[in-house]
Design a protein around this motif. Sequence first.
Motif, PDB file in Angstrom:
ATOM      1  N   LEU A 163      27.009  -8.785  14.768  1.00  0.00           N
ATOM      2  CA  LEU A 163      26.806  -7.337  14.815  1.00  0.00           C
ATOM      3  C   LEU A 163      26.084  -6.921  16.088  1.00  0.00           C
ATOM      4  O   LEU A 163      26.497  -5.951  16.756  1.00  0.00           O
ATOM      5  CB  LEU A 163      26.003  -6.881  13.594  1.00  0.00           C
ATOM      6  CG  LEU A 163      25.598  -5.405  13.577  1.00  0.00           C
ATOM      7  CD1 LEU A 163      26.831  -4.506  13.570  1.00  0.00           C
ATOM      8  CD2 LEU A 163      24.702  -5.097  12.386  1.00  0.00           C
ATOM      9  N   ASP A 164      25.035  -7.646  16.461  1.00  0.00           N
ATOM     10  CA  ASP A 164      24.263  -7.271  17.648  1.00  0.00           C
ATOM     11  C   ASP A 164      25.115  -7.339  18.905  1.00  0.00           C
ATOM     12  O   ASP A 164      25.008  -6.481  19.795  1.00  0.00           O
ATOM     13  CB  ASP A 164      23.043  -8.180  17.785  1.00  0.00           C
ATOM     14  CG  ASP A 164      21.987  -7.877  16.732  1.00  0.00           C
ATOM     15  OD1 ASP A 164      22.086  -6.825  16.087  1.00  0.00           O
ATOM     16  OD2 ASP A 164      21.062  -8.693  16.557  1.00  0.00           O
ATOM     17  N   LEU A 165      25.976  -8.348  19.006  1.00  0.00           N
ATOM     18  CA  LEU A 165      26.844  -8.447  20.182  1.00  0.00           C
ATOM     19  C   LEU A 165      27.844  -7.293  20.214  1.00  0.00           C
ATOM     20  O   LEU A 165      28.132  -6.732  21.281  1.00  0.00           O
ATOM     21  CB  LEU A 165      27.578  -9.791  20.172  1.00  0.00           C
ATOM     22  CG  LEU A 165      28.222 -10.210  21.497  1.00  0.00           C
ATOM     23  CD1 LEU A 165      27.167 -10.369  22.587  1.00  0.00           C
ATOM     24  CD2 LEU A 165      28.992 -11.515  21.333  1.00  0.00           C
ATOM     25  N   ALA A 166      28.349  -6.914  19.047  1.00  0.00           N
ATOM     26  CA  ALA A 166      29.273  -5.769  18.987  1.00  0.00           C
ATOM     27  C   ALA A 166      28.571  -4.481  19.389  1.00  0.00           C
ATOM     28  O   ALA A 166      29.158  -3.618  20.066  1.00  0.00           O
ATOM     29  CB  ALA A 166      29.848  -5.646  17.577  1.00  0.00           C
ATOM     30  N   VAL A 167      27.318  -4.327  19.003  1.00  0.00           N
ATOM     31  CA  VAL A 167      26.549  -3.132  19.374  1.00  0.00           C
ATOM     32  C   VAL A 167      26.341  -3.070  20.883  1.00  0.00           C
ATOM     33  O   VAL A 167      26.468  -2.012  21.515  1.00  0.00           O
ATOM     34  CB  VAL A 167      25.201  -3.120  18.627  1.00  0.00           C
ATOM     35  CG1 VAL A 167      24.306  -2.009  19.169  1.00  0.00           C
ATOM     36  CG2 VAL A 167      25.419  -2.924  17.125  1.00  0.00           C
ATOM     37  N   VAL A 168      26.018  -4.220  21.501  1.00  0.00           N
ATOM     38  CA  VAL A 168      25.825  -4.252  22.959  1.00  0.00           C
ATOM     39  C   VAL A 168      27.128  -3.886  23.671  1.00  0.00           C
ATOM     40  O   VAL A 168      27.124  -3.126  24.651  1.00  0.00           O
ATOM     41  CB  VAL A 168      25.327  -5.644  23.403  1.00  0.00           C
ATOM     42  CG1 VAL A 168      25.264  -5.720  24.927  1.00  0.00           C
ATOM     43  CG2 VAL A 168      23.950  -5.939  22.814  1.00  0.00           C
ATOM     44  N   LYS A 169      28.235  -4.413  23.196  1.00  0.00           N
ATOM     45  CA  LYS A 169      29.532  -4.081  23.810  1.00  0.00           C
ATOM     46  C   LYS A 169      29.812  -2.583  23.710  1.00  0.00           C
ATOM     47  O   LYS A 169      30.290  -1.969  24.670  1.00  0.00           O
ATOM     48  CB  LYS A 169      30.648  -4.883  23.138  1.00  0.00           C
ATOM     49  CG  LYS A 169      30.607  -6.372  23.432  1.00  0.00           C
ATOM     50  CD  LYS A 169      31.722  -7.113  22.705  1.00  0.00           C
ATOM     51  CE  LYS A 169      31.695  -8.600  23.019  1.00  0.00           C
ATOM     52  NZ  LYS A 169      32.741  -9.350  22.283  1.00  0.00           N
TER      53      LYS A 169
END
Length: 634
Positions: free
Chosen positions: A466-472
Motif C-alpha cells: 500500500l505504501d509503495l502504491a501511495v508514493v507512486k
Amino acid sequence: MSLIKQLWLAIIALLLLSFIGSLVISITTSRDYIEQEVRIKNEDNATALALSMSQLDKDLVTLELLVAAQFDTGYYRQIALRDTDGSVIIERSANDYSGDVPAWFRQLIEFDVPTGVATIQDGWRQFGTLELESQHSFAYASLWRSTLELAAWFLLAGAISLAIATVVVRGIKHPLSRVVAQAQDISARRFTTIKEPRTLELRQVTQAMNVLSANVHQMLTHESHKLDELRRHLQHDRVTGALNRDVFMGKLSSQLSSDDARATGMLIMVRVQALETLNEQLGYADTDQLLSTLVTQLSQLDKESAEPVIGRLNGSDFIFLLPLIENAEQLKLQVIAALASVTATAPSVEVNLPTAIVPYAPNDQRSTLLATLDNALAQAESLTSSEKIVIQQREHVSLYSSHAEWRSALEAAIRVGPELAYFPVIDAQKDIIHYECPARLKLAGEWQTAGVFIPWITRFEMEPTLDLAVVKKALINLKTDLRPVGINLSAASITNTQFVNELRALLETQPLLAKQLCFEVPATLSTHAIGSLRGLCTALRPLGCTFGIEHVGAEFTKLADLHDVGLSYLKMDSSLIHSLHSSTEQQTIVRGMATLCHSLGIQVIGEGVADDEELTCLFRVGVDGATGPGVRQA
C-alpha cells in the motif's frame, strides 16, 4: 583545492623530483667518469702509437700505414701526425657521430675531452707530434642506454609507489570522508557518531565530535525525561498514575477523529464500588495501593502502546482506551483475570468492580460512547453474580463478510490505485509548509478513509504494498501539481528491505519530484524500527526527501534516540493540542517540547487544531506549524 588533491600533487611532485634529481646526478656522474676514461685512453693510445713510430724507420708510407691501421679499428675520431713546426704530415678523421642516440641528448651531455698528445723520436731528436682523439659514439650509446634503463626503473618504481600511495590515500580518504560527513551532520544538527580512524589527527577530531554527539544525546535524554516527568506530574493522577479526566477526554477525541488503525478498539470502564467504605476498612494507604494495582493490571492488557491510555474520571471510575481489539468476549476473559488479581490484593474485604465494555469505531461521538458506557456500567452494578461485567454490543456493519473477501478487495483496490486527500499544514504566516496526504481506497464502491481499511491492511501484512502504491500516486500528482506532500509510511514498511530498495529505485528515476516528498512515520517505533528509519533517511536524504514523525505524545522521550536521524519536523498528537488555550499545563509541555526540538533544528507542528483560539495559542508557545479541521489556507 581538496586535501586529497593536494596530497596527490605532493606525492607526484616528490616522485618527479626524485626521478629528475637521480637522473641528473646519474648522468652527470657517468659523463664525468666517461670523460676521465676517454682522456686516459687518448693519452695511453697516443703514447703507445708514438712509441711504435719512434722504433720504426721514419718512412712516411710506413708511418701512414701504421696510422691507417690504428684509425681503421673505428675507435677514433681523429689521428694526426705533425712535424716539429706543427704542420700536418699524416691525418685521418671521421664524422663527428655515428649511431642512434638522439641529437638533443648528445647536445645536452656533450663530452669535453682533450686530445691525447705524444712525441715521436727519431734517435736523439724529435721527429714530430702525434695527436689522437677517440670516437665518442660508443660513450654516447653507453650513457643513453644507462639513462633508458634508469628511466625504466624509475617508471616501474613510480608505478609501485603510486599503487602504494593509492592504498595510503584511500586509507586516509575513507576515514576523512566519514569525518567530513559527521561534521556536515553536526552542522545540520544531526549528532552522529562514527568509528575512530587509525590516523592520529583524524582520531583526535573524531573523538572530539563523538564526545559532542554523546553529550547532546545525554542532554536530550535528560531534558526529554525531565519534560516527561513534568507531563506526568501535570497530566496524571498522583495516586494511580492514570490520566486526568480532561487529558483522557482529549486523547479519546483525538483517537475517534483519526484515520489510523487505532481509531478502532474497545473502551473499558471500571467502577470501584463503595470506595469510602474501602477507605475505612483498609485505610487510605492500602486503598490507594489497590487503585494503583487496578490501573497496573488494566494497563497490561494493552501490549501495543508505549503508554496505555487509561484515565481516572473521578475518585472511583476508571476508563481504559484499548485500540486494535475486536473480540469482546476474549477481552472479557482477560479483564476478569486482571480484576481477580486486583481483588486478591485485599482478601480481607469485599471489593466490587463492576465493569462495562463498549466497542468504538472511527467518527463515533464521544458523548454517545460515554453515555453507552454509563448505561452498561449501571447494568453491571445491578448484577448479583461475582463477575459484574457487561459487554454493550453494537451493530457493526462490515464492508465484507469474510477475510478472503477483504483480502481480495484490498488487493484489487491497491491495483486500481489509491486517491490522496490534501490537508494543508501552515506556518504562523499561514503559508503552506506541505500538505498532509492520507490515502483513500475504493472499497464497496466508495472511497474509504484509512481508519476503515488500515486494520485489515495490517492484519494481511500489506503495508509495504500500500505504501509503495501511495508514493507512486503522489509522484503522478506531483507531475501536474508541484506541491510538497506528506506521505505516511508504516513501521512495517521501513523495516522491509525490499520496500526500501524499490522506493529508492522509484525515486531515483524522478529526482526533481522526490524533493517534494515528506515521509512521515508513526511515533510508536520499536528500537529495530528506529534503526531501519535511520537507514531509510541515509538512503533517501541525498534525493532531497525530508522526514518527520507524526502523532508524538508520550513517545517524545524517544527523541534522544532519533537525534542522529535527521528529522525535519515532528507533529504533536492532537491530544496535546486539544483545548491548549485553556490549559497552562499543556502550554508548558508543548513549549518545552518545541524548545527541545528547535535545539536540534527540528520544526514542530501541531495536529488536530480545532479552532482559531487553539491555532493562535499554538503559535504563541513556539510551535512552527499547524494542521487540523480549524486550519485554513491563506
